[in-house]
Scaffold this motif. Structure first.
Motif, PDB file in Angstrom:
ATOM      1  N   GLU A 109      -2.222 -15.994  -1.929  1.00  0.00           N
ATOM      2  CA  GLU A 109      -3.520 -15.551  -1.530  1.00  0.00           C
ATOM      3  C   GLU A 109      -3.640 -14.890  -0.282  1.00  0.00           C
ATOM      4  OE1 GLU A 109      -7.488 -14.925  -1.852  1.00  0.00           O
ATOM      5  OE2 GLU A 109      -6.299 -15.840  -3.595  1.00  0.00           O
ATOM      6  N   GLN A 110      -2.513 -15.222   0.804  1.00  0.00           N
ATOM      7  CA  GLN A 110      -2.585 -14.766   2.099  1.00  0.00           C
ATOM      8  C   GLN A 110      -2.033 -13.145   1.923  1.00  0.00           C
ATOM      9  OE1 GLN A 110      -0.077 -17.254   4.359  1.00  0.00           O
ATOM     10  NE2 GLN A 110      -1.637 -18.522   4.850  1.00  0.00           N
ATOM     11  N   GLN A 111      -1.217 -13.038   1.191  1.00  0.00           N
ATOM     12  CA  GLN A 111      -0.692 -11.755   0.907  1.00  0.00           C
ATOM     13  C   GLN A 111      -1.533 -10.765   0.317  1.00  0.00           C
ATOM     14  OE1 GLN A 111       2.869 -12.349  -1.244  1.00  0.00           O
ATOM     15  NE2 GLN A 111       4.256 -12.878   0.264  1.00  0.00           N
ATOM     16  N   LYS A 112      -2.480 -11.293  -0.679  1.00  0.00           N
ATOM     17  CA  LYS A 112      -3.377 -10.368  -1.285  1.00  0.00           C
ATOM     18  C   LYS A 112      -4.331  -9.862  -0.058  1.00  0.00           C
ATOM     19  CE  LYS A 112      -3.502 -12.221  -5.966  1.00  0.00           C
ATOM     20  NZ  LYS A 112      -4.167 -13.180  -6.805  1.00  0.00           N
ATOM     21  N   LYS A 113      -4.962 -10.916   0.720  1.00  0.00           N
ATOM     22  CA  LYS A 113      -5.754 -10.583   1.921  1.00  0.00           C
ATOM     23  C   LYS A 113      -5.154  -9.552   2.863  1.00  0.00           C
ATOM     24  CE  LYS A 113      -8.291 -14.949   2.016  1.00  0.00           C
ATOM     25  NZ  LYS A 113      -8.615 -15.964   2.885  1.00  0.00           N
ATOM     26  N   ARG A 114      -3.780  -9.645   2.878  1.00  0.00           N
ATOM     27  CA  ARG A 114      -3.122  -8.656   3.850  1.00  0.00           C
ATOM     28  C   ARG A 114      -3.301  -7.169   3.103  1.00  0.00           C
ATOM     29  NH1 ARG A 114       1.627 -12.477   5.059  1.00  0.00           N
ATOM     30  NH2 ARG A 114       0.731 -13.823   6.528  1.00  0.00           N
ATOM     31  N   ARG A 115      -2.796  -7.166   1.918  1.00  0.00           N
ATOM     32  CA  ARG A 115      -2.905  -5.770   1.351  1.00  0.00           C
ATOM     33  C   ARG A 115      -4.228  -5.464   1.096  1.00  0.00           C
ATOM     34  NH1 ARG A 115      -0.216  -7.912  -3.911  1.00  0.00           N
ATOM     35  NH2 ARG A 115       1.022  -9.521  -2.619  1.00  0.00           N
ATOM     36  N   GLY A 116      -5.307  -6.206   0.866  1.00  0.00           N
ATOM     37  CA  GLY A 116      -6.592  -5.642   0.499  1.00  0.00           C
ATOM     38  C   GLY A 116      -7.243  -5.298   1.864  1.00  0.00           C
ATOM     39  N   GLY A 117      -6.886  -5.854   2.965  1.00  0.00           N
ATOM     40  CA  GLY A 117      -7.782  -5.826   4.253  1.00  0.00           C
ATOM     41  C   GLY A 117      -7.282  -4.803   5.072  1.00  0.00           C
ATOM     42  N   GLY A 118      -6.029  -4.083   4.769  1.00  0.00           N
ATOM     43  CA  GLY A 118      -5.618  -2.796   5.652  1.00  0.00           C
ATOM     44  C   GLY A 118      -6.144  -1.584   5.328  1.00  0.00           C
ATOM     45  N   GLY A 119      -6.625  -1.197   4.154  1.00  0.00           N
ATOM     46  CA  GLY A 119      -7.272   0.103   3.818  1.00  0.00           C
ATOM     47  C   GLY A 119      -8.509   0.113   4.250  1.00  0.00           C
ATOM     48  N   GLY A 120      -8.931   1.586   4.603  1.00  0.00           N
ATOM     49  CA  GLY A 120     -10.515   2.021   4.971  1.00  0.00           C
ATOM     50  C   GLY A 120     -10.623   1.612   6.526  1.00  0.00           C
ATOM     51  N   GLY A 121      -9.737   1.329   7.266  1.00  0.00           N
ATOM     52  CA  GLY A 121      -9.947   0.928   8.717  1.00  0.00           C
ATOM     53  C   GLY A 121     -10.658   2.132   9.533  1.00  0.00           C
ATOM     54  N   GLY A 122     -10.295   3.339   9.392  1.00  0.00           N
ATOM     55  CA  GLY A 122     -10.845   4.389  10.051  1.00  0.00           C
ATOM     56  C   GLY A 122     -12.383   4.639   9.987  1.00  0.00           C
ATOM     57  N   ALA A 123     -12.766   4.458   8.803  1.00  0.00           N
ATOM     58  CA  ALA A 123     -14.469   4.683   8.686  1.00  0.00           C
ATOM     59  C   ALA A 123     -14.946   3.630   9.508  1.00  0.00           C
ATOM     60  CB  ALA A 123     -14.812   4.714   7.248  1.00  0.00           C
TER      61      ALA A 123
END
Length: 135
Positions: free
Chosen positions: A116-130
């Motif tokens: 679950e922690q790994q899924k959060k890390r992978r899903g939370g890293g994208g789209g940060g620039g906007a």
């Protein structure tokens, strides 16, 4: 009175555990999931029976070793303690089984938490620039 109170406390605790496991079983909890708790319940029941027989023999004193009279029930109970404990397996084996089952369950839970922690890390890293541009 303290001996009787302690016996009553142990018996009430045992009854509560028995009802809790029976409720879980009636709700469809799998036999595999109830194996460890049932093993612990059996050990607790054997130990409670042994303690109550020992304390009752202390209360009745010499009458508890005579097969007749006031202490006959205590004598019979004390004599049958080990015979009642043996058929379900030794306490050491049951305790070992329960702990192995609990350890295996803990390993599964920990693995699921890591996933679950790994899924959060992978899903939370994208789209940060906007998101930063709005600040």
């Amino acid at each position: 009175r303290a001996k009787l109170a302690n016996m009553a406390k142990q018996i009430e605790t045992l009854q509560d555990s028995c009802e809790r496991i029976a409720f879980q079983y009636s709700r469809g909890v799998s036999d595999a999931a109830l194996g460890g708790p049932c093993a612990l319940l059996k050990v607790q029941a054997s130990q409670t029976f042994e303690m109550c027989a020992r304390e009752a023999s202390q209360i009745f004193g010499g009458n508890s070793i005579i097969k007749e009279g006031r202490g006959r029930r205590v004598e019979r109970m004390y004599r049958g303690v080990r015979a009642a404990a043996i058929p379900g397996g030794s306490e050491e084996i049951l305790l070992d089984f329960a702990m192995r089952q609990a350890a295996a369950r803990a390993v599964k839970v920990r693995a699921a938490e890591r996933e679950e922690q790994q899924k959060k890390r992978r899903g939370g890293g994208g789209g940060g620039g906007a998101g930063r541009a709005r600040l």
